[in-house]
Design an enzyme around this catalytic site. Structure first.
Site, PDB file in Angstrom:
ATOM      1  N   PRO A  66     -19.916 -44.746 -22.454  1.00  0.00           N
ATOM      2  CA  PRO A  66     -20.071 -44.472 -21.018  1.00  0.00           C
ATOM      3  C   PRO A  66     -18.724 -44.192 -20.358  1.00  0.00           C
ATOM      4  O   PRO A  66     -17.675 -44.557 -20.891  1.00  0.00           O
ATOM      5  CB  PRO A  66     -20.699 -45.768 -20.482  1.00  0.00           C
ATOM      6  CG  PRO A  66     -21.260 -46.458 -21.684  1.00  0.00           C
ATOM      7  CD  PRO A  66     -20.396 -46.082 -22.832  1.00  0.00           C
ATOM      8  N   THR A  92     -14.922 -46.645 -19.989  1.00  0.00           N
ATOM      9  CA  THR A  92     -14.849 -47.741 -20.960  1.00  0.00           C
ATOM     10  C   THR A  92     -13.524 -47.770 -21.720  1.00  0.00           C
ATOM     11  O   THR A  92     -13.298 -48.691 -22.507  1.00  0.00           O
ATOM     12  CB  THR A  92     -16.003 -47.642 -21.969  1.00  0.00           C
ATOM     13  OG1 THR A  92     -16.057 -46.316 -22.507  1.00  0.00           O
ATOM     14  CG2 THR A  92     -17.331 -47.953 -21.286  1.00  0.00           C
ATOM     15  N   GLU A 132     -36.527 -57.991   2.154  1.00  0.00           N
ATOM     16  CA  GLU A 132     -35.553 -58.638   1.268  1.00  0.00           C
ATOM     17  C   GLU A 132     -36.026 -60.033   0.850  1.00  0.00           C
ATOM     18  O   GLU A 132     -35.786 -60.462  -0.285  1.00  0.00           O
ATOM     19  CB  GLU A 132     -34.192 -58.718   1.954  1.00  0.00           C
ATOM     20  CG  GLU A 132     -33.569 -57.380   2.290  1.00  0.00           C
ATOM     21  CD  GLU A 132     -33.375 -56.516   1.056  1.00  0.00           C
ATOM     22  OE1 GLU A 132     -33.243 -57.060  -0.061  1.00  0.00           O
ATOM     23  OE2 GLU A 132     -33.364 -55.280   1.196  1.00  0.00           O
TER      24      GLU A 132
END
Length: 663
Positions: A230, A233, A453
């Site tokens: 990714p 990294t 929420e």
């Protein structure tokens, strides 16, 4: 290697060309013919400065004074003369034929005796042939200057990258060279984490230092090493560390440096790059983002626009396969799109090794924090273990950004040191966006956001496999009007129950709106999108649907991206649609039942959110009590979420750690 910025000769050459071209034009003058009586009239009026009498031809040139020239230019009948910079004119103003030289000399002497004002006029006797000699000398000077221009413009600047030189160096490699003059200072000590990847490339370093150790046993070092992982990294950092450890010439460039609009340029640059590396062997060539030129050839049968890129790839394949084992040139490349690379590029003999550079685990994140925190003035209460646990799924670049953002927040708040709260604010800032406390929200909307929420928090708290809650807020951040932060358990695989619990938690916000307010809103758009993706993956990728069966329609090779047909029939497509809807409907009904059974706790949590705007894990424990199955946060975690071969199902860091409630 740093490029030296010096004087650009190109602009000087252009100015010389313009000056040499314009100057003769300024000096050009069509001299008028005047009679002998006119000459003596000009002498009488004191308008003549110099007379040049040619002895080998019966002619003479008249040069006027500056005052006479100025008056002459102003006259309308003399506008045919060059009006540009008259003071620069060096040619004669008038010409006349004197006839007999002895007669003209005698007449001129008599005139000067009779007119003392004309006795100061300079009279020079010359030969017309000397003017021809001057023309020859000027021509030689002209050709000399043009020769210098040719030398500097076409020879010296041919290898330069500046204006005028690019056309002659367009086929040259653009790689930066790090050698004994400019060494790479990065070593493996500067690369935190990535223990497995460092072990893989350590053998490359050892070969470049002690190649005889392998060759005497008949071994061959890999010609190419592909770093896959990714973004952020540390693939490029690892390649620089290899160059720093090996202490060999290091050629660094990007895959896009080969791309050019001219035909054949990319292949020419590849040839030049490998020629330079072979001349300096042992050496390392590092190509970042190699997918720019390494994309599979002939994808979907499209031709034309990709021909030049494919020619560049063909040349790269030829060069990598053409090296012998004694050249000691190793090619390293990095990409986060290994699935689209050409198979010929990945075969044995070219990129022999493929090293996956994964997101750092808990102990690796701690090591990365150690590297970046060494440059920051920290408060004594900052705990690296705590910071590593607060950043699951963060890459090395994300952690560096957290440290930098924390330092900026501390400076903004005029702190003497960077505190623990500064780091928490930095994590919130990166995940959720900038806090917008001044955003005007209606009381009815604020109430809906609070219940939304609270629904997420309630469902996730009461489900065994849902991620533990860290923080819930109804303060707008970024594009969201509310958010909840979770600390997902880092695991390598997921069971059906775990995926269903996560899906139910995603739908808890919309379910809470229906239970508490009796209707829906558009605020659950992001939740519904993520729930659909997860349900779709369960049915079409992971084979977790009983009706569809143990089938996976995911194509890891990327070939299906260019196909206009689906790998299943229309009847199967209907079954897939029904199964996805069934998964989502069941989990939504489950969320409704959970919230209905715990309506009093849902209301209490929503009211606390309205009062405090931000609540934490401890506030939920006061309302719901501790979770019996909740593991301690100090438990050593492993790699995060779903399998690595399904990148389109992996969400962004912000989506893994926060559930956006309102868009």
């Amino acid at each position: 290697m740093k490029e030296k910025s010096g004087f650009n000769w190109f602009y000087l050459v252009v100015l010389l060309i313009i000056g040499i071209t314009v100057y003769p034009l300024l000096n050009m003058q069509s001299s008028k013919t005047v009679t002998e009586s006119g000459v003596f009239t000009l002498l009488k009026d004191k308008k003549i400065q110099r007379i040049v009498v040619y002895t080998d031809t019966p002619s003479a040139d008249i040069y006027l004074t500056k005052e006479a020239k100025a008056k002459l230019v102003d006259k309308a009948d003399n506008k045919t003369e060059n009006p540009l910079l008259p003071a620069m004119k060096q040619g004669p103003d008038y010409e006349f034929n004197y006839g007999n030289l002895q007669y003209f000399q005698q007449k001129l002497d008599n005139f000067q005796k009779a007119n003392p004002q004309a006795s100061n006029v300079e009279v020079k006797y010359d030969e017309a042939g000397s003017s021809t000699q001057n023309l020859i000398v000027n021509a030689l000077i002209w050709f000399g200057i043009m020769g210098l221009i040719y030398y500097f413009l076409f020879r010296k600047m041919g290898g330069a990258g500046g204006p005028g030189g690019q056309i002659f160096s367009i086929g040259k490699s653009r790689a930066k060279l790090f050698d004994e003059n400019e060494k790479v200072q990065v070593t493996f000590k500067d690369v935190a984490g990535l223990e497995g990847a460092k072990e893989e490339v350590q053998e490359v370093v050892d070969f470049l230092k002690n190649s005889e150790k392998y060759t005497k046993l008949g071994g061959k070092i890999p010609k190419g090493v592909l770093l896959v992982g990714p973004p952020g990294t540390g693939k490029t950092l690892l390649a620089k560390a290899v160059a720093g450890e090996a202490k060999v010439p290091f050629f660094s460039l990007s895959g896009s440096d080969f791309v050019e609009m001219f035909v054949g340029v990319g292949a020419s640059r590849v040839r030049d790059l490998f020629a330079q590396a072979k001349a300096k062997s042992p050496a390392i060539i590092f190509i970042d983002e190699i997918d720019a030129i390494g994309r599979a050839r002939g994808k979907g049968g499209f031709q034309g626009g990709n021909d030049e890129r494919e020619n560049t790839l063909n040349q790269l394949l030829t060069e990598m396969d053409g090296f012998g084992t004694d050249t000691n040139v190793i090619v390293m490349a990095a990409t986060n799109r290994a699935d689209i690379l050409d198979k010929a590029l990945l075969r044995a003999g070219r990129f022999d090794r493929s090293i996956y550079v994964d997101l750092p685990e808990l102990h690796e994140r701690k090591e990365i924090f150690d590297v970046h925190l060494a440059k920051i003035k920290l408060d004594n209460e900052v705990d690296r273990d705590f910071l590593a646990k607060q950043t699951p799924g963060f890459s090395g670049a994300d952690i560096a950004n957290v440290c930098n953002e924390a330092a900026l927040i501390a400076a903004r708040n005029e702190h003497e040191t960077v505190t623990k709260q500064d780091f928490l604010d930095a994590v919130d800032r990166i995940i959720g966006g900038l806090e917008k406390k001044n955003k005007a929200i209606k009381p009815s909307e604020k109430k809906r956001i609070a219940f939304h929420e609270a629904g997420h928090a309630t469902v996730s708290w009461l489900l065994e496999h849902a991620a533990p809650l860290l923080k819930v807020t109804i303060v707008p951040r970024g594009r969201s009007l509310g958010a909840a932060w979770y600390l997902p358990e880092e695991r390598q695989i997921n069971t059906t129950e775990q995926l269903l619990d996560e899906m139910c938690s995603l739908l808890g916000g919309r379910a809470a709106e229906q239970v508490a307010l009796g209707n829906y809103s558009t605020g659950a758009q992001n939740d519904l999108e993520r729930a659909y993706k997860q349900a779709n993956a369960m049915v079409t990728i992971y084979g977790l649907s009983d009706k569809v069966g143990h089938l996976s329609y995911y194509d890891s090779s990327g070939q299906s991206d260019y196909s206009f047909s689906k790998p299943y029939s229309e009847k199967t497509a209907e079954i897939i649609d029904d199964e996805i809807k069934d998964f989502i409907d069941k989990q939504y009904t489950r969320a409704i039942n959970i919230l209905t059974e715990n309506r009093d706790k849902l209301d209490a949590l929503a009211q606390k959110l309205l009062d405090k705007e931000v609540i934490f894990r401890e506030d939920l424990e006061d309302i719901f009590g501790k979770r019996a199955w909740d593991p301690e946060l100090t438990e050593k975690p492993v790699t995060q979420t779903v399998e690595a071969e399904t990148p389109e199902i992996e969400e962004k860091i912000s989506e893994e750690n926060s559930q956006e409630a309102q868009n």
